[in-house]
Enzyme design. Sequence first.
Site, PDB file in Angstrom:
ATOM      1  N   ASN A   9      -3.221 -13.538 -36.156  1.00  0.00           N
ATOM      2  CA  ASN A   9      -4.033 -13.571 -36.517  1.00  0.00           C
ATOM      3  C   ASN A   9      -5.501 -14.627 -36.027  1.00  0.00           C
ATOM      4  O   ASN A   9      -4.816 -15.673 -36.389  1.00  0.00           O
ATOM      5  CB  ASN A   9      -3.802 -14.129 -38.243  1.00  0.00           C
ATOM      6  CG  ASN A   9      -5.400 -14.655 -39.048  1.00  0.00           C
ATOM      7  OD1 ASN A   9      -5.817 -14.376 -38.513  1.00  0.00           O
ATOM      8  ND2 ASN A   9      -4.955 -15.036 -40.509  1.00  0.00           N
ATOM      9  N   LYS A  11      -7.615 -16.052 -36.791  1.00  0.00           N
ATOM     10  CA  LYS A  11      -8.722 -16.537 -37.922  1.00  0.00           C
ATOM     11  C   LYS A  11     -10.219 -16.354 -37.156  1.00  0.00           C
ATOM     12  O   LYS A  11     -10.571 -15.105 -36.399  1.00  0.00           O
ATOM     13  CB  LYS A  11      -8.226 -18.196 -38.002  1.00  0.00           C
ATOM     14  CG  LYS A  11      -6.857 -17.339 -38.123  1.00  0.00           C
ATOM     15  CD  LYS A  11      -6.163 -19.252 -39.082  1.00  0.00           C
ATOM     16  CE  LYS A  11      -5.361 -18.698 -38.842  1.00  0.00           C
ATOM     17  NZ  LYS A  11      -4.339 -20.202 -40.498  1.00  0.00           N
ATOM     18  N   HIS A  97      -4.650 -12.808 -47.210  1.00  0.00           N
ATOM     19  CA  HIS A  97      -4.148 -14.276 -47.120  1.00  0.00           C
ATOM     20  C   HIS A  97      -5.007 -14.930 -47.641  1.00  0.00           C
ATOM     21  O   HIS A  97      -5.386 -15.119 -48.278  1.00  0.00           O
ATOM     22  CB  HIS A  97      -5.617 -14.288 -45.158  1.00  0.00           C
ATOM     23  CG  HIS A  97      -4.518 -14.999 -44.179  1.00  0.00           C
ATOM     24  ND1 HIS A  97      -5.044 -16.082 -44.193  1.00  0.00           N
ATOM     25  CD2 HIS A  97      -3.960 -14.914 -43.476  1.00  0.00           C
ATOM     26  CE1 HIS A  97      -4.614 -17.335 -43.905  1.00  0.00           C
ATOM     27  NE2 HIS A  97      -3.825 -16.503 -43.074  1.00  0.00           N
ATOM     28  N   GLU A  99      -6.085 -18.118 -46.855  1.00  0.00           N
ATOM     29  CA  GLU A  99      -8.069 -18.418 -46.934  1.00  0.00           C
ATOM     30  C   GLU A  99      -8.711 -17.641 -47.566  1.00  0.00           C
ATOM     31  O   GLU A  99      -9.637 -18.721 -48.068  1.00  0.00           O
ATOM     32  CB  GLU A  99      -7.601 -18.821 -45.079  1.00  0.00           C
ATOM     33  CG  GLU A  99      -7.146 -19.607 -45.112  1.00  0.00           C
ATOM     34  CD  GLU A  99      -6.318 -19.829 -42.964  1.00  0.00           C
ATOM     35  OE1 GLU A  99      -7.329 -18.908 -42.529  1.00  0.00           O
ATOM     36  OE2 GLU A  99      -6.019 -20.743 -42.640  1.00  0.00           O
ATOM     37  N   GLY A 175      -1.105 -23.711 -40.959  1.00  0.00           N
ATOM     38  CA  GLY A 175      -1.699 -24.147 -40.068  1.00  0.00           C
ATOM     39  C   GLY A 175      -1.214 -25.919 -40.816  1.00  0.00           C
ATOM     40  O   GLY A 175      -2.232 -26.739 -40.037  1.00  0.00           O
ATOM     41  N   SER A 215       3.021 -21.784 -39.205  1.00  0.00           N
ATOM     42  CA  SER A 215       3.233 -22.553 -37.776  1.00  0.00           C
ATOM     43  C   SER A 215       4.625 -21.843 -37.691  1.00  0.00           C
ATOM     44  O   SER A 215       5.515 -22.409 -36.792  1.00  0.00           O
ATOM     45  CB  SER A 215       3.595 -24.242 -39.281  1.00  0.00           C
ATOM     46  OG  SER A 215       2.934 -24.559 -39.598  1.00  0.00           O
ATOM     47  N   GLY A 236      -0.989 -17.345 -36.372  1.00  0.00           N
ATOM     48  CA  GLY A 236      -2.273 -18.216 -37.126  1.00  0.00           C
ATOM     49  C   GLY A 236      -2.352 -18.948 -35.512  1.00  0.00           C
ATOM     50  O   GLY A 236      -2.412 -18.408 -34.338  1.00  0.00           O
TER      51      GLY A 236
HETATM   52  C1  PEP Z   1      -1.658 -17.123 -40.738  1.00  0.00           C
HETATM   53  O1  PEP Z   1      -3.062 -17.634 -39.908  1.00  0.00           O
HETATM   54  O2  PEP Z   1      -1.103 -16.443 -41.097  1.00  0.00           O
HETATM   55  C2  PEP Z   1      -0.849 -18.678 -40.310  1.00  0.00           C
HETATM   56  C3  PEP Z   1       0.828 -18.472 -40.348  1.00  0.00           C
HETATM   57  O3  PEP Z   1      -1.061 -19.761 -39.493  1.00  0.00           O
HETATM   58  P1  PEP Z   1      -0.618 -20.619 -38.330  1.00  0.00           P
HETATM   59  O4  PEP Z   1       0.405 -19.599 -37.805  1.00  0.00           O
HETATM   60  O5  PEP Z   1      -1.192 -21.615 -38.025  1.00  0.00           O
HETATM   61  O6  PEP Z   1      -0.326 -21.569 -39.817  1.00  0.00           O
END
Ligand code: PEP
Length: 257
Positions: A9, A11, A97, A99, A175, A215, A236
């Site tokens: 993703n 973003k 998602h 966000e 994140g 993460s 992400g």
């Molecule tokens: C995501 O955006 O779905 C995500 C899991 O981000 P990250 O890996 O940065 O935590």
Amino acid sequence: MRKSIIAGNWKMYKTINEAIDLANGLKREFFKLDFASVDVVLCPVFTALSEVAEVLNETDIGLGAQDVYWQDEGAFTGEISPVMLKDSGCQYVIIGHSERRQFFGETNETVNKKIKASLKHGLTPIICVGENLQERESNNTFKVIQDHIKGSLQDISADDLLKTVIAYEPVWAIGTGKTATPDQTQEVHKYIRDLLRKMYNQETADSIRIQYGGSVKPENIIELISKSDVDGALVGGASLKVESFSAIVIQASEVKK
Ligand code: PEP
């Protein structure tokens, strides 16, 4: 046996040229990847979809968008339809998602409409569910997951469910650098699979793929994906660099379950 699926993703990062560079870099790294053991999906911003589709043409790497609206067309300023995503070369779309839920008013009801519209047009929804920190600390994780799953999957048949992917993404791990432990992840994935068994049937629950997101890095992918109910990852931050995303995908492709 369920085939693992790793999705990146991106973003709201990368201009068109940067997205093309990243896709080209990954294409080179995945030249020898065993795509029989892992599905790989890249989800750039809307403006880069067509160009990234061109880079991925004639490869086994899938393309996804990060959101969709549920109408085919109309006076819906700023939105994008499943028809337009297909037209841009997408096979997948991330829906719900955290966000989107947190900053843009996404609800289980809108997630449900988006899933139905995407399925109607042959897109594979990657359906995100997950609790925030306060919900986890107040022991409400399973309740939140149940609400997300039941609300999002309202009136979706077993056949259609099998055309989707579920992503368990604890909001507190997105994140933040804080990853859910493999045991915490497995516990929720098993809960989701058991819930789907009750809502649908054994075969459907056993076949659906459930990814973990939060993460994920090259350092933790193996221990996460080695868990029996973890069928891949939604990545992400670490999907924005060739080195880290390719290291995640290559390691995932080598885990035999
Ligand atoms: C995501 O955006 O779905 C995500 C899991 O981000 P990250 O890996 O940065 O935590």
